[in-house]
Design a protein around this motif. Structure first.
Motif, PDB file in Angstrom:
ATOM      1  N   ARG A  80      36.177  31.973  14.236  1.00 32.26           N
ATOM      2  CA  ARG A  80      37.531  32.523  13.834  1.00 32.26           C
ATOM      3  C   ARG A  80      38.758  31.464  13.897  1.00 32.26           C
ATOM      4  N   VAL A  81      38.250  30.272  13.310  1.00 31.57           N
ATOM      5  CA  VAL A  81      39.339  29.150  13.547  1.00 31.57           C
ATOM      6  C   VAL A  81      40.240  29.099  12.148  1.00 31.57           C
ATOM      7  N   GLN A  82      39.847  29.796  11.233  1.00 33.71           N
ATOM      8  CA  GLN A  82      40.335  29.580   9.853  1.00 33.71           C
ATOM      9  C   GLN A  82      41.823  30.035   9.965  1.00 33.71           C
ATOM     10  N   LEU A  83      42.658  29.746   9.084  1.00 39.33           N
ATOM     11  CA  LEU A  83      44.154  30.013   9.227  1.00 39.33           C
ATOM     12  C   LEU A  83      44.433  31.564   8.854  1.00 39.33           C
ATOM     13  N   THR A  84      44.887  32.445   9.476  1.00 39.17           N
ATOM     14  CA  THR A  84      45.027  33.747   9.420  1.00 39.17           C
ATOM     15  C   THR A  84      46.121  34.245   8.591  1.00 39.17           C
ATOM     16  N   GLN A  85      46.340  33.878   7.290  1.00 36.94           N
ATOM     17  CA  GLN A  85      47.548  33.843   6.387  1.00 36.94           C
ATOM     18  C   GLN A  85      47.196  34.373   5.109  1.00 36.94           C
ATOM     19  N   VAL A  86      48.011  35.055   4.650  1.00 34.27           N
ATOM     20  CA  VAL A  86      47.589  35.513   3.158  1.00 34.27           C
ATOM     21  C   VAL A  86      49.015  35.766   2.456  1.00 34.27           C
ATOM     22  N   ASN A  87      49.214  35.378   1.143  1.00 30.29           N
ATOM     23  CA  ASN A  87      50.370  36.041   0.365  1.00 30.29           C
ATOM     24  C   ASN A  87      49.730  36.278  -0.922  1.00 30.29           C
ATOM     25  N   GLU A 123      57.512  30.138   7.347  1.00 33.15           N
ATOM     26  CA  GLU A 123      56.510  30.749   8.119  1.00 33.15           C
ATOM     27  C   GLU A 123      55.209  30.204   8.359  1.00 33.15           C
ATOM     28  N   ALA A 124      54.766  29.765   7.215  1.00 32.30           N
ATOM     29  CA  ALA A 124      53.303  29.276   7.075  1.00 32.30           C
ATOM     30  C   ALA A 124      53.296  28.035   7.965  1.00 32.30           C
ATOM     31  N   ALA A 125      54.315  27.226   8.014  1.00 28.80           N
ATOM     32  CA  ALA A 125      54.412  25.877   8.718  1.00 28.80           C
ATOM     33  C   ALA A 125      54.076  26.379  10.319  1.00 28.80           C
ATOM     34  N   PHE A 126      55.189  27.230  10.559  1.00 25.43           N
ATOM     35  CA  PHE A 126      55.097  27.690  12.154  1.00 25.43           C
ATOM     36  C   PHE A 126      53.751  28.392  12.430  1.00 25.43           C
ATOM     37  N   LYS A 127      53.258  28.898  11.593  1.00 19.51           N
ATOM     38  CA  LYS A 127      51.767  29.557  11.823  1.00 19.51           C
ATOM     39  C   LYS A 127      50.763  28.478  12.050  1.00 19.51           C
ATOM     40  N   ILE A 128      50.788  27.672  11.119  1.00 19.36           N
ATOM     41  CA  ILE A 128      49.831  26.462  11.375  1.00 19.36           C
ATOM     42  C   ILE A 128      50.063  25.524  12.409  1.00 19.36           C
ATOM     43  N   ALA A 129      51.380  25.567  12.763  1.00 14.33           N
ATOM     44  CA  ALA A 129      51.623  24.500  14.039  1.00 14.33           C
ATOM     45  C   ALA A 129      51.114  25.284  15.302  1.00 14.33           C
ATOM     46  N   ARG A 130      51.353  26.649  15.415  1.00 16.41           N
ATOM     47  CA  ARG A 130      51.109  27.332  16.524  1.00 16.41           C
ATOM     48  C   ARG A 130      49.532  27.302  16.817  1.00 16.41           C
ATOM     49  N   GLN A 131      48.958  27.752  15.716  1.00 20.93           N
ATOM     50  CA  GLN A 131      47.516  27.971  15.586  1.00 20.93           C
ATOM     51  C   GLN A 131      46.860  26.908  15.934  1.00 20.93           C
ATOM     52  N   TYR A 132      47.397  25.368  15.289  1.00 19.83           N
ATOM     53  CA  TYR A 132      46.889  24.360  15.705  1.00 19.83           C
ATOM     54  C   TYR A 132      46.965  23.807  17.058  1.00 19.83           C
ATOM     55  N   GLY A 133      48.068  24.045  17.520  1.00 17.02           N
ATOM     56  CA  GLY A 133      48.444  23.924  18.915  1.00 17.02           C
ATOM     57  C   GLY A 133      47.311  24.394  19.881  1.00 17.02           C
ATOM     58  N   ILE A 151      53.841  18.054   8.872  1.00 21.40           N
ATOM     59  CA  ILE A 151      53.904  19.211   7.820  1.00 21.40           C
ATOM     60  C   ILE A 151      55.232  19.351   7.149  1.00 21.40           C
ATOM     61  N   VAL A 152      54.918  19.713   5.820  1.00 24.33           N
ATOM     62  CA  VAL A 152      56.068  19.857   4.805  1.00 24.33           C
ATOM     63  C   VAL A 152      56.120  21.072   4.144  1.00 24.33           C
ATOM     64  N   SER A 153      57.460  21.643   4.139  1.00 21.75           N
ATOM     65  CA  SER A 153      57.656  22.977   3.543  1.00 21.75           C
ATOM     66  C   SER A 153      58.476  22.733   2.286  1.00 21.75           C
ATOM     67  N   MET A 154      57.921  23.365   1.196  1.00 12.23           N
ATOM     68  CA  MET A 154      58.617  23.045  -0.068  1.00 12.23           C
ATOM     69  C   MET A 154      58.953  24.429  -0.789  1.00 12.23           C
ATOM     70  N   ALA A 155      59.716  24.436  -1.704  1.00  8.03           N
ATOM     71  CA  ALA A 155      60.161  25.617  -2.607  1.00  8.03           C
ATOM     72  C   ALA A 155      61.107  24.977  -3.743  1.00  8.03           C
TER      73      ALA A 155
END
Ligand SMILES: Cc1ncc(COP(=O)(O)O)c(C=O)c1O
Length: 452
Positions: free
Chosen positions: A315-322, A122-132, A281-285
């Motif tokens: 307002r260009v920071q990543l709008t994401q929190v966990n 989810e974070a990867a998609f948000k980074i990719a979309r916001q970066y776009g 981008i790399v997603s891991m767990a």
């Protein structure tokens, strides 16, 4: 555990727990296994029976069970600082971000922490979309191209990327903007081609999709370097380098979902390293903490991160929190885990590929269509007819797993992927699997598959 206690635990379980994926009505006849302990690559149930766990839990206990240094690291950290939100810095998360950057290499040095593989995607998609939007303000890059058979997680965005229809359809419609291409799957090539004379049609199809959609609308392509839960699909060596070149050509980001392939599984630290590419981008767990505690991460490059820098009012920071992102105790466990994994990774390549050669001998049986893998991830595709490649039924798959279990070996089987293709046995054992355990797995599989 004594029988009375075990029965009482199972009664509570059956009365109150809602298990993932399971049809609960079957538990009346056969209750779920009650697992009570584990060590190395073996788990023990409440009857004291021991099994080799070729699944490493759920593709995740890469360091093996019972690693004292991970337990100690988590305990010590719990005493010192059990939690603080990652809006502030904490020692283990800071140290882990440096460690993860080091093992990733390739300029992937900015780490966002999550708690699971789904959240990492989810974070990867948000980074990719916001970066776009921020890197190409005159374009509209929001689409994500994924592939059939891939698994990217259970949350609505990650499920939208997942290419397994049976996991999706009860929840559709899903998130708009996710498209699916063919997998890299030579055994059942959807283009009817044969490698190497195929001109890599599966990767060319992704280029066609980008062009048909319009590159200025495509944010990213996401791939598992080796599709795991979708049947252990190993691409040919040229596939990922070619895909990397295509995505670069059209300014599309490449996300490597390393939730299974990461942390030693394919014989290098990451799957993208095994195939010699550099994703954006790399997603891991999973293997990041070997599941000692829940943890995930999404990494990206300094170049991508730079598009999120500006003045506060921009307002260009990543709008994401966990809430639990960068959890100090999980990060402390992961630091100890990575030390262990680094000592196992070369062996995962040499020992793992030697085990693959042994497993390949199973192809002599009439119902074994193909054995494939890399490092310590394996798939055995079962068919009722080698010529037509008709998949075996779910009942036969269940029988194979049950017979292996009777002989003390737990194996995985693909499930709920599509209606017609749930016919792959999978294994991704802990990287500490011993030679003796490997021999036992091979001999049990010979016994079970010979009988089919
Ligand atoms: C490749 C891949 N990505 C993402 C996920 C989702 O991870 P989680 O179950 O931790 O959310 C999985 C889980 O199996 C996976 O195999």
């Amino acid at each position: 555990m004594n029988t009375k206690n075990a029965q009482s635990m199972l009664n509570s379980d059956l009365a109150h727990v809602w298990h993932p994926l399971a049809q609960h009505s079957t538990f009346q006849e056969k209750p779920p296994m009650l697992v009570v302990s584990a060590q190395g690559s073996r788990v023990t149930d409440s009857n004291g029976r021991e099994y080799i766990d070729t699944m490493a839990g759920l593709w995740c206990v890469n360091a093996g069970y019972g690693q004292q240094s991970i337990v100690d690291a988590a305990c010590e950290q719990m005493k010192k600082l059990v939690y603080y939100p990652h809006t502030a810095a904490n020692e283990p998360a800071s140290a882990l971000s440096a460690e993860v950057s080091r093992v990733l290499g390739n300029g992937l040095d900015r780490i966002y922490f999550t708690n699971s593989g789904s959240e990492s995607n989810e974070a990867a998609f948000k980074i990719a979309r916001q970066y776009g939007r921020q890197a190409h303000p005159t374009e509209n890059r929001f689409k994500i191209i994924a592939r059939h058979r891939a698994y990217h997680g259970t949350t609505m965005g990650a499920l939208s990327a997942t290419g397994q229809s049976e996991r999706r359809w009860k929840f559709e419609p899903l998130v708009p903007g996710f498209l699916h291409a063919a997998p890299a799957y030579c055994y059942r090539c959807v283009f009817g081609q044969k490698y190497p004379g195929c001109n890599l049609e599966c990767v060319k199809q992704i280029e066609e999709m980008i062009l048909y959609e319009g590159p200025e609308t495509v944010a990213a392509v996401i791939v598992e370097p080796i599709v795991g839960g979708g049947g252990v699909l190993v691409p040919v060596d040229e596939y990922l380098p070619e895909l990397r070149a295509i995505t670069k050509r059209y300014g599309v980001l490449l996300i490597s979902d390393e939730v299974i392939c990461g942390f030693g599984r394919t014989g290098k630290m990451f799957g993208f390293q095994t195939f010699g590419i550099k994703p954006d981008i790399v997603s891991m767990a999973k293997g990041i903490s070997s599941a000692y505690l829940p943890l995930g991460a999404t990494a990206t490059t300094g170049e991508i991160f730079s598009k999120f820098l500006g003045r506060v009012e921009d307002r260009v920071q990543l709008t994401q929190v966990n809430t639990y992102g960068g959890h100090p105790v999980s990060c402390a466990a992961a630091l100890a885990n990575i030390k262990i994994i680094e000592g196992l990774v070369d062996r995962a390549g040499s020992f793992g590929n030697a085990l693959l050669e042994e497993l390949k001998k199973l192809e002599k049986y009439p119902k074994v269509g193909e054995v494939r893998g890399k490092g310590m991830i394996y798939g055995i595709e079962l068919v009722s007819d080698k010529k037509t490649k008709e998949p075996v039924s779910n009942a036969i798959m269940a029988q194979v797993a049950a017979k292996a279990m009777e002989r003390g070996v737990m194996i995985g089987k693909t499930s709920m992927m599509t209606y017609h293709l749930n016919n792959v046995i999978w294994m991704s054992p802990p990287l500490v699997l011993t030679e003796e355990e490997a021999k036992k797995i091979v001999s049990v599989l010979h016994e079970v598959l010979k009988e089919l």
